[in-house]
Structure formats: structure tokens, C-alpha cells
Write a protein that holds these residues in place. Structure first.
Motif, PDB file in Angstrom:
ATOM      1  N   UNK A   1       0.838  -1.203   0.000  1.00 39.24           N
ATOM      2  CA  UNK A   1       0.000   0.000   0.000  1.00 39.24           C
ATOM      3  C   UNK A   1       0.872   1.252   0.000  1.00 39.24           C
ATOM      4  N   UNK A   2       0.346   2.343  -0.558  1.00 39.39           N
ATOM      5  CA  UNK A   2       1.182   3.528  -0.771  1.00 39.39           C
ATOM      6  C   UNK A   2       0.442   4.837  -0.489  1.00 39.39           C
ATOM      7  N   UNK A   3       1.251   5.859  -0.168  1.00 41.81           N
ATOM      8  CA  UNK A   3       0.776   7.241  -0.041  1.00 41.81           C
ATOM      9  C   UNK A   3       1.540   8.065  -1.075  1.00 41.81           C
ATOM     10  N   UNK A   4       0.833   8.675  -2.003  1.00 43.67           N
ATOM     11  CA  UNK A   4       1.468   9.415  -3.095  1.00 43.67           C
ATOM     12  C   UNK A   4       1.492  10.914  -2.809  1.00 43.67           C
ATOM     13  N   UNK A   5       2.534  11.563  -3.286  1.00 41.53           N
ATOM     14  CA  UNK A   5       2.771  13.004  -3.138  1.00 41.53           C
ATOM     15  C   UNK A   5       2.838  13.439  -1.676  1.00 41.53           C
ATOM     16  N   UNK A   6       3.760  12.849  -0.932  1.00 49.38           N
ATOM     17  CA  UNK A   6       3.913  13.213   0.482  1.00 49.38           C
ATOM     18  C   UNK A   6       4.287  14.679   0.682  1.00 49.38           C
ATOM     19  N   UNK A   7       4.848  15.323  -0.356  1.00 50.24           N
ATOM     20  CA  UNK A   7       5.192  16.735  -0.223  1.00 50.24           C
ATOM     21  C   UNK A   7       3.948  17.591  -0.010  1.00 50.24           C
ATOM     22  N   UNK A   8       2.840  17.223  -0.662  1.00 50.75           N
ATOM     23  CA  UNK A   8       1.580  17.945  -0.442  1.00 50.75           C
ATOM     24  C   UNK A   8       1.013  17.648   0.934  1.00 50.75           C
ATOM     25  N   UNK A   9       1.205  16.428   1.390  1.00 50.54           N
ATOM     26  CA  UNK A   9       0.787  16.055   2.744  1.00 50.54           C
ATOM     27  C   UNK A   9       1.547  16.869   3.784  1.00 50.54           C
ATOM     28  N   UNK A  10       2.831  17.095   3.544  1.00 55.39           N
ATOM     29  CA  UNK A  10       3.628  17.904   4.471  1.00 55.39           C
ATOM     30  C   UNK A  10       3.129  19.343   4.507  1.00 55.39           C
ATOM     31  N   UNK A  11       2.776  19.887   3.352  1.00 57.74           N
ATOM     32  CA  UNK A  11       2.239  21.251   3.300  1.00 57.74           C
ATOM     33  C   UNK A  11       0.935  21.339   4.081  1.00 57.74           C
ATOM     34  N   UNK A  12       0.079  20.343   3.893  1.00 51.48           N
ATOM     35  CA  UNK A  12      -1.189  20.284   4.620  1.00 51.48           C
ATOM     36  C   UNK A  12      -0.946  20.249   6.124  1.00 51.48           C
ATOM     37  N   UNK A  13      -0.019  19.415   6.539  1.00 51.95           N
ATOM     38  CA  UNK A  13       0.286  19.277   7.964  1.00 51.95           C
ATOM     39  C   UNK A  13       0.775  20.599   8.550  1.00 51.95           C
ATOM     40  N   UNK A  14       1.596  21.302   7.794  1.00 51.16           N
ATOM     41  CA  UNK A  14       2.109  22.603   8.239  1.00 51.16           C
ATOM     42  C   UNK A  14       0.979  23.621   8.372  1.00 51.16           C
ATOM     43  N   UNK A  15       0.094  23.664   7.382  1.00 52.40           N
ATOM     44  CA  UNK A  15      -1.027  24.602   7.430  1.00 52.40           C
ATOM     45  C   UNK A  15      -1.924  24.335   8.633  1.00 52.40           C
ATOM     46  N   UNK A  16      -2.180  23.075   8.909  1.00 50.67           N
ATOM     47  CA  UNK A  16      -3.011  22.724  10.067  1.00 50.67           C
ATOM     48  C   UNK A  16      -2.334  23.136  11.370  1.00 50.67           C
ATOM     49  N   UNK A  17      -1.028  22.967  11.432  1.00 50.90           N
ATOM     50  CA  UNK A  17      -0.294  23.318  12.655  1.00 50.90           C
ATOM     51  C   UNK A  17      -0.336  24.815  12.920  1.00 50.90           C
ATOM     52  N   UNK A  18      -0.570  25.618  11.888  1.00 46.25           N
ATOM     53  CA  UNK A  18      -0.670  27.077  12.031  1.00 46.25           C
ATOM     54  C   UNK A  18      -2.100  27.529  12.329  1.00 46.25           C
ATOM     55  N   UNK A  19      -2.999  26.561  12.512  1.00 45.40           N
ATOM     56  CA  UNK A  19      -4.381  26.918  12.814  1.00 45.40           C
ATOM     57  C   UNK A  19      -5.234  27.166  11.593  1.00 45.40           C
ATOM     58  N   UNK A  20      -4.721  26.837  10.412  1.00 47.21           N
ATOM     59  CA  UNK A  20      -5.498  26.974   9.183  1.00 47.21           C
ATOM     60  C   UNK A  20      -6.256  25.675   8.911  1.00 47.21           C
ATOM     61  N   UNK A  21      -7.277  25.768   8.076  1.00 45.52           N
ATOM     62  CA  UNK A  21      -8.097  24.603   7.762  1.00 45.52           C
ATOM     63  C   UNK A  21      -7.720  23.994   6.422  1.00 45.52           C
TER      64      UNK A  21
END
Length: 329
Positions: free
Chosen positions: A93-113
Motif C-alpha cells: 500500500x502507498x501514499x502518493x505526493x507526500x510533499x503535499x501532505x507535508x504542506x497540509x500538515x504545516x497549514x493545520x499546525x498554524x491553525x489553518x483549515x
């Protein structure tokens, strides 16, 4: 030796549901065997799952507009992960485009949705996401909120797992239209749920998964899995809600694709009635995070054309991701 019938002794269960449970358990056992797990692993998981189903039948749990995953006295979230992990072929099983996942994680950590505009294929999709993100992004997986249709909180076999998820509970269009006498009540319910979601987004730091198709992907006449088309009105509702609370918390939109169909295919045709037969297999699963969508980059002068163009573009992004991750079975 594990005796399935012992699980039903002195319990209340309609014959049709018992038949569905027995069929599911047989296939689940075979799936675990295909993954190299014996009865010592399968039996405790099966006993617990059946107990959860029968408890839901005997004492129906009422899901609030916003249901938060139940962690005690029984950890429903962890059970959902354990149940899925042994069933899925995890090594492939795989997760594709982890770079976008990292961006999402960063945005959430800043209180963004973040709102994931996604396709939807199986009842187990929330557990699939959690299992695949468990090692790298456990907090994101645990706190993700799913827009959930009526079926997943009323069908006992689905509701047993739904208790472990964060859900915003709505009635899909087909359920609203299926019972005219209940239409007003269900529309009011949906309005209240959307108001609750707006409040959650205003708090910030929320990741919400929504399938703008309003249902699961199905096969075309040639037997190919097709990503169901997206409803422009559904996407527009989320866009307007995000704009309204922008001063409280910025909201980002991402296309998100899942390849889970062969894990637990839906019925050939969409059904209103509960109690569908479940057929499952041990297969790999795949998810893909696309690049952020500019929701205002559509210049059609006519609003309806603009909404349609936006929905078609987003569907195209999700479909492109899906074509990248799907594998023939």
C-alpha cells in the motif's frame, strides 16, 4: 477452536443481519489468512466486531450532528485501525505526493483549515486513511473529520466502526428525496450540520474530508471503476463557507484520491435500504494528495457555468490522481 455461533448466543439479531455478518466474517477470515494471520489474530477481532454490531442493534447509539470519536471506555478508533490493518496488504500500500501532505500538515499546525475534496469507494475509507497515515502523520489521521451520510450511522455493521471516527452527519440528496414526508426535517438537519461545520472551521486547524459526489464510485458497463462526478452545488457550499470564515481561519482546498474499491466493493447499484451484502478481499490500498486548488481561478461570467467549471476541474484533478494510483485486480 473458534465457534462463530457462540457470538450470537443470547443476543438480539435479525436473521438477515446475522446472515450478512456471517458472510462478512467468512471473507474477513480468508483475507487475514491471505495476509498470513491465523485464528489467534482473527478470532479476537471478529468477536469484538460482532459484539459492537449486536450492541448497536440492541442499544442504538445516537450520533450527534458532530460526532467525536469514542476513545473510552472502549477505544473505537484504535479498534478500527487494528481491524483494517490486518485485512489490508500493507506492504504493497502507498501514499502518493507526500510533499503535499507535508504542506497540509504545516497549514493545520498554524491553525489553518484544510478541506480534502475526494472520491469515495468503500465503507472502510476512514480506516484506510488512518492506517496509511498512522506512522507518519498520526495526529492528522486521528483528528480528521469526515462528512458522513445517513447510512454509515444507521446500518449496524457500519455504525460499529463509525463510532471511532470524527463525523459531521448529513442526509445525502438521495435520502432526502426518498422520503418526501421527511424531507423538511432532513433539510433542517443538514442546515444545522453545516452551521456546526462553519463553527468548527472558524476555530481553525480542522481537516475535513468530503466526497462531493455524495456517494461511492462504481463500475461502468465495461467493468472499470469510475470516479463519480462531483456536484457543483456541494463544492460551492464549501467554497462560500470558507470565504465567510476567512477572517477567523484561512481554509485551503486539496484534491484527494483513494484507491480502495477492491477492498470492499459497494453494491452494483445505489440502494436506499440498509443491510447490503459485503464482499471483501485482501488487497493493497493507495491514497494521493494533490496540489492545492485555487478556488477563485474560474472566470466564467455566468455563476452556474463558473460553478460547473470549478467542479469539473476539481473532479479532473482527483481523477488524474486516481489514474496514477489505481492498479488492476
Amino acid at each position: 477452536m473458534f465457534n462463530l455461533q457462540d457470538c450470537f448466543k443470547n443476543r438480539t439479531v435479525p436473521p438477515s443481519i446475522q446472515k450478512n455478518i456471517e458472510g462478512f466474517v467468512l471473507q474477513y477470515t480468508k483475507a487475514l489468512q491471505a495476509n498470513g494471520y491465523g485464528e489467534e489474530v482473527a478470532a479476537p477481532l471478529i468477536r469484538t466486531y460482532i459484539d459492537l454490531i449486536l450492541t448497536q442493534i440492541e442499544h442504538p447509539y445516537h450520533f450527534d450532528l458532530f460526532h467525536q470519536r469514542i476513545l473510552s471506555p472502549f477505544n473505537h478508533y484504535q479498534f478500527g485501525l487494528d481491524f483494517a490493518r490486518h485485512w489490508i496488504k500493507m506492504n504493497a500500500s502507498t501514499v502518493h505526493h507526500p510533499e503535499n501532505l507535508e504542506t497540509i500538515s504545516t497549514q493545520l499546525s498554524k491553525g489553518e483549515n484544510v478541506i480534502l475534496l475526494a472520491n469515495h469507494q468503500t465503507e472502510a475509507d476512514p480506516q484506510v486513511i488512518s492506517v496509511l497515515l498512522e506512522k507518519t502523520h498520526p495526529k492528522l489521521a486521528e483528528e480528521m473529520i469526515f462528512i458522513a451520510g445517513h447510512r454509515v450511522v444507521t446500518d449496524p455493521m457500519a455504525a460499529a466502526m463509525s463510532k471511532g471516527c470524527n463525523l459531521l452527519c448529513i442526509f445525502s440528496k438521495k435520502y432526502i428525496d426518498s422520503a418526501p414526508e421527511c424531507k423538511h426535517e432532513r433539510l433542517v438537519h443538514n442546515q444545522r450540520t453545516m452551521k456546526r461545520m462553519s463553527q468548527l472551521l472558524a476555530e481553525g486547524g480542522k481537516c475535513i474530508y468530503v466526497a462531493p459526489s455524495g456517494g461511492r464510485d462504481r463500475l461502468d458497463p465495461n467493468g472499470n471503476v469510475i470516479v463519480a462526478s462531483f456536484d457543483p452545488k456541494s463544492i460551492e457550499m464549501f467554497r462560500l463557507m470558507a470565504k465567510k470564515i476567512k477572517e477567523d481561519a484561512l481554509t485551503h482546498f486539496y484534491p484527494f484520491a483513494m484507491e480502495t474499491y477492491h477492498l470492499l466493493p459497494p453494491p452494483k447499484n445505489s440502494k436506499i435500504e440498509l443491510g447490503e451484502e459485503r464482499i471483501l478481499r485482501a488487497v493493497p490500498v493507495h491514497i494521493a494528495f494533490g496540489a492545492e486548488i485555487n478556488m477563485d481561478a474560474f472566470a466564467e461570467s455566468d455563476k452556474e457555468k463558473q460553478r460547473t467549471a470549478r467542479a469539473q476541474f476539481i473532479w479532473g484533478q482527483v481523477n488524474q490522481l486516481y489514474q496514477e494510483i489505481k492498479e488492476p485486480i
